[in-house]
Design a protein around this motif. Structure first.
Motif, PDB file in Angstrom:
ATOM      1  N   UNK A 175      38.982  26.084  59.300  1.00  0.00           N
ATOM      2  CA  UNK A 175      40.344  26.103  59.826  1.00  0.00           C
ATOM      3  C   UNK A 175      40.367  25.248  61.095  1.00  0.00           C
ATOM      4  N   UNK A 176      41.272  24.244  61.113  1.00  0.00           N
ATOM      5  CA  UNK A 176      41.180  23.170  62.091  1.00  0.00           C
ATOM      6  C   UNK A 176      42.580  22.778  62.565  1.00  0.00           C
ATOM      7  N   UNK A 177      42.683  22.462  63.845  1.00  0.00           N
ATOM      8  CA  UNK A 177      43.937  21.927  64.383  1.00  0.00           C
ATOM      9  C   UNK A 177      43.900  20.410  64.264  1.00  0.00           C
ATOM     10  N   UNK A 178      44.888  19.858  63.596  1.00  0.00           N
ATOM     11  CA  UNK A 178      44.899  18.426  63.297  1.00  0.00           C
ATOM     12  C   UNK A 178      44.725  17.597  64.563  1.00  0.00           C
ATOM     13  N   UNK A 179      43.713  16.732  64.562  1.00  0.00           N
ATOM     14  CA  UNK A 179      43.485  15.798  65.660  1.00  0.00           C
ATOM     15  C   UNK A 179      43.116  16.447  66.979  1.00  0.00           C
ATOM     16  N   UNK A 180      42.687  17.717  66.932  1.00  0.00           N
ATOM     17  CA  UNK A 180      42.359  18.449  68.171  1.00  0.00           C
ATOM     18  C   UNK A 180      43.536  18.452  69.145  1.00  0.00           C
ATOM     19  N   UNK A 181      44.744  18.459  68.622  1.00  0.00           N
ATOM     20  CA  UNK A 181      45.940  18.402  69.467  1.00  0.00           C
ATOM     21  C   UNK A 181      46.024  19.631  70.365  1.00  0.00           C
ATOM     22  N   UNK A 217      48.805  20.525  71.991  1.00  0.00           N
ATOM     23  CA  UNK A 217      50.158  21.068  71.946  1.00  0.00           C
ATOM     24  C   UNK A 217      50.408  21.826  70.656  1.00  0.00           C
ATOM     25  N   UNK A 218      51.667  22.083  70.376  1.00  0.00           N
ATOM     26  CA  UNK A 218      52.034  22.699  69.104  1.00  0.00           C
ATOM     27  C   UNK A 218      51.683  21.723  67.986  1.00  0.00           C
ATOM     28  N   UNK A 219      50.978  22.200  66.964  1.00  0.00           N
ATOM     29  CA  UNK A 219      50.436  21.268  65.968  1.00  0.00           C
ATOM     30  C   UNK A 219      50.213  21.971  64.641  1.00  0.00           C
ATOM     31  N   UNK A 220      49.983  21.166  63.612  1.00  0.00           N
ATOM     32  CA  UNK A 220      49.731  21.688  62.281  1.00  0.00           C
ATOM     33  C   UNK A 220      48.296  22.193  62.169  1.00  0.00           C
ATOM     34  N   UNK A 221      48.096  23.147  61.253  1.00  0.00           N
ATOM     35  CA  UNK A 221      46.766  23.652  60.956  1.00  0.00           C
ATOM     36  C   UNK A 221      46.368  23.166  59.573  1.00  0.00           C
ATOM     37  N   UNK A 222      45.131  22.751  59.428  1.00  0.00           N
ATOM     38  CA  UNK A 222      44.631  22.150  58.196  1.00  0.00           C
ATOM     39  C   UNK A 222      43.175  22.580  57.998  1.00  0.00           C
ATOM     40  N   UNK A 254      32.571  19.481  66.652  1.00  0.00           N
ATOM     41  CA  UNK A 254      32.357  20.204  67.917  1.00  0.00           C
ATOM     42  C   UNK A 254      33.667  20.432  68.663  1.00  0.00           C
ATOM     43  N   UNK A 255      34.780  20.014  68.063  1.00  0.00           N
ATOM     44  CA  UNK A 255      36.085  20.137  68.721  1.00  0.00           C
ATOM     45  C   UNK A 255      36.481  21.608  68.865  1.00  0.00           C
ATOM     46  N   UNK A 256      37.080  21.939  69.992  1.00  0.00           N
ATOM     47  CA  UNK A 256      37.542  23.314  70.207  1.00  0.00           C
ATOM     48  C   UNK A 256      38.699  23.693  69.293  1.00  0.00           C
ATOM     49  N   UNK A 257      39.240  22.719  68.572  1.00  0.00           N
ATOM     50  CA  UNK A 257      40.268  23.015  67.570  1.00  0.00           C
ATOM     51  C   UNK A 257      39.733  23.798  66.386  1.00  0.00           C
TER      52      UNK A 257
END
Length: 491
Positions: free
Chosen positions: A366-372, A374-379, A385-388
């Motif tokens: 479960x990942x936040x698109x582009x490590x955004x 702000x408010x963002x899509x989940x994919x 290693x991204x905190x997303x």
């Protein structure tokens, strides 16, 4: 009539019914008369409601006819629902049975008022209790309370030969019988005026002084449960014809009151009006797993009510939480199935892995698109290693978790618009205390879990089970497939 839940026709049928509801969402007692629904309407309802369950969820409504005022029990490995009578002059009470809350079988007429000597019409709002090796069927007929007995939950029930009670007040209707933990049984009934009285051990006669303690806003349809030595009296507010007919509750340390008013349990939602006249079943063998059965309507015909089922939860202080009205209903639940653990994952930080892997066998998370931030899509995405991909879980002591991203702005896992339809987008958003951002985590075995939205009761799902990194994550009805299974790993 058996309600079968197989095949694409079922799903298409449900989607059509849900589409009508969703499109609408976004763009006293002569009342209890199902006979005012025309035969043509009933046939139309049967055609559109016959195939109700979707995937491994009950769907709502759950019965194939327009009816109301349901009671529910569990006996002999089956769930049984008993609604208000249908047939000529509301004279024929039916029972509906299910082993899993998905498929409901019409067990036929269990009590026909033609066989009752003292009343032949207006059969409303039954309550059924198992005791003494028998089943006791309490009901309204001609604005009196009757009781009939059978050795089987499907009858035939034989009336005792005279009314059990009339009661005080102008509308002595809607009986409910509660057996306390000390074995004493009580009957609650009445519109506007509540009547509370003990039953003898024979369960067909009353004893003791009749009480009338009630919450100040009580109207009708009393229903009582006991939890942790507290008595919870649920009841319906407003006339059934009101769009805001709904359930509230009060508590007491005594089954006869006095009562402390606590608040509202149900509310209309878009096209779904009048969610009221409820019953509650604690799943057999489970200490804190409750099903809430009630009626509601989506038609402008106020008599065209539907029986529905949703989950009921308590918060950490013992308050009944507002019921989340759904179109998906509840997940499959055999009476023998293990009890659900309300908080199976300890508070902490996790990477949430899907059971779906890439075609080369690499895990997806479960990942936040582009490590955004702000408010963002989940994919989904392969491990980084991204905190997303780091999620902080906090149990809210009410059956649900808050799931917060570790990215700098700490956005919350969010169901877009708290949508109750399946297919709604899942995203991260500013943190709010609403139902869009509360999630239930339930074990399905083997270290895998489903993650269910509080709003709508649907689960996190990878669109089309796509194994390619970047696939969208949405909410969907529970079907037990790999795209809906998740594991909590060290981040």
């Amino acid at each position: 009539m058996k309600i079968i839940s197989t095949g694409r026709l079922r799903i298409a049928n449900n989607l059509f019914t849900y589409a009508i509801i969703i499109a609408s969402i976004f763009s006293g007692c002569a009342k209890k008369d199902p006979e005012s629904v025309s035969k043509a309407t009933l046939k139309s309802n049967e055609a559109t409601q016959k195939l109700l369950s979707v995937d491994l969820m009950s769907g709502n409504p759950i019965l194939p006819v327009a009816t109301a005022d349901p009671d529910i029990i569990y006996a002999n490995g089956k769930y049984y629902i008993y609604p208000t009578a249908t047939g000529p002059n509301a004279s024929q009470f039916h029972a509906y049975s299910s082993t899993d809350l998905l498929n409901w079988t019409d067990e036929g007429i269990v009590l026909d008022l033609v066989n009752v000597s003292w009343a032949h019409t207006d059969g409303w709002a039954p309550s059924v209790v198992a005791r003494n090796g028998n089943y006791y069927f309490y009901y309204t007929a001609a604005k009196k309370i009757g009781v009939a007995v059978s050795s089987s939950p499907t009858g035939p029930f034989v009336d005792k030969g005279s009314a059990l009670a009339t009661g005080d007040g102008t509308d002595p209707i809607d009986p409910m019988v509660f057996v306390d933990t000390d074995g004493q049984a009580y009957m609650y009934w009445g519109n506007t005026t509540i009547n509370i009285q003990q039953l003898n051990n024979d369960m067909i006669s009353l004893t003791g002084t009749r009480g009338h303690n009630k919450p100040s806003n009580y109207f009708e349809a009393p229903y009582i449960i006991k939890r942790n030595s507290i008595y919870y009296l649920m009841y319906s507010i407003n006339d059934f014809s009101s769009d805001d007919y709904h359930v509230e509750y009060a508590t007491s340390s005594n089954p006869m009151g006095p009562w402390t008013t606590k608040g509202r349990i149900t509310s209309p939602l878009g096209a779904i009006k009048g969610p009221g006249h409820n019953a509650v079943l604690r799943k057999p063998g489970c200490s804190d797993e409750y099903f809430f059965v009630y009626h509601r309507r989506t038609s402008t015909n106020i008599h065209e009510r539907q029986v529905a089922i949703d989950r009921m939860f308590f918060d950490g202080a013992g308050n009944i939480m507002p019921i989340n009205i759904t179109v998906s209903g509840v997940t499959q639940s055999l009476g023998s199935a293990p009890c659900l653990i309300p908080n199976p994952i300890p508070n902490g930080q996790y990477a949430i892995r899907s059971k779906v892997n890439t075609v080369s066998g690499v895990g997806l998370y479960l990942d936040i698109a582009g490590c955004a931030v702000g408010n963002a899509d989940v994919r989904t995405w392969t491990r980084t290693t991204c905190n997303g991909q780091k999620w902080n879980l906090t149990y809210l002591n009410n059956g649900f978790y808050k799931i917060i991203s570790e990215l700098p702005n700490h956005k919350s896992l969010d169901l877009d618009a708290c949508a109750i339809e399946r297919g709604a987008n899942v995203q991260v958003w500013d943190v709010f205390p609403n139902d869009c951002q509360q999630w239930r985590i339930e074990s399905v075995g083997g270290g895998w879990y489903r993650i269910m939205a509080k709003a709508g009761n649907n689960v996190l799902d990878i669109v089309n089970g796509d194994p390619a990194p970047g696939a969208d994550v949405r909410s969907w009805t529970w079907n037990g497939a790999d795209p809906q299974l998740w594991k909590f790993e060290n981040p």
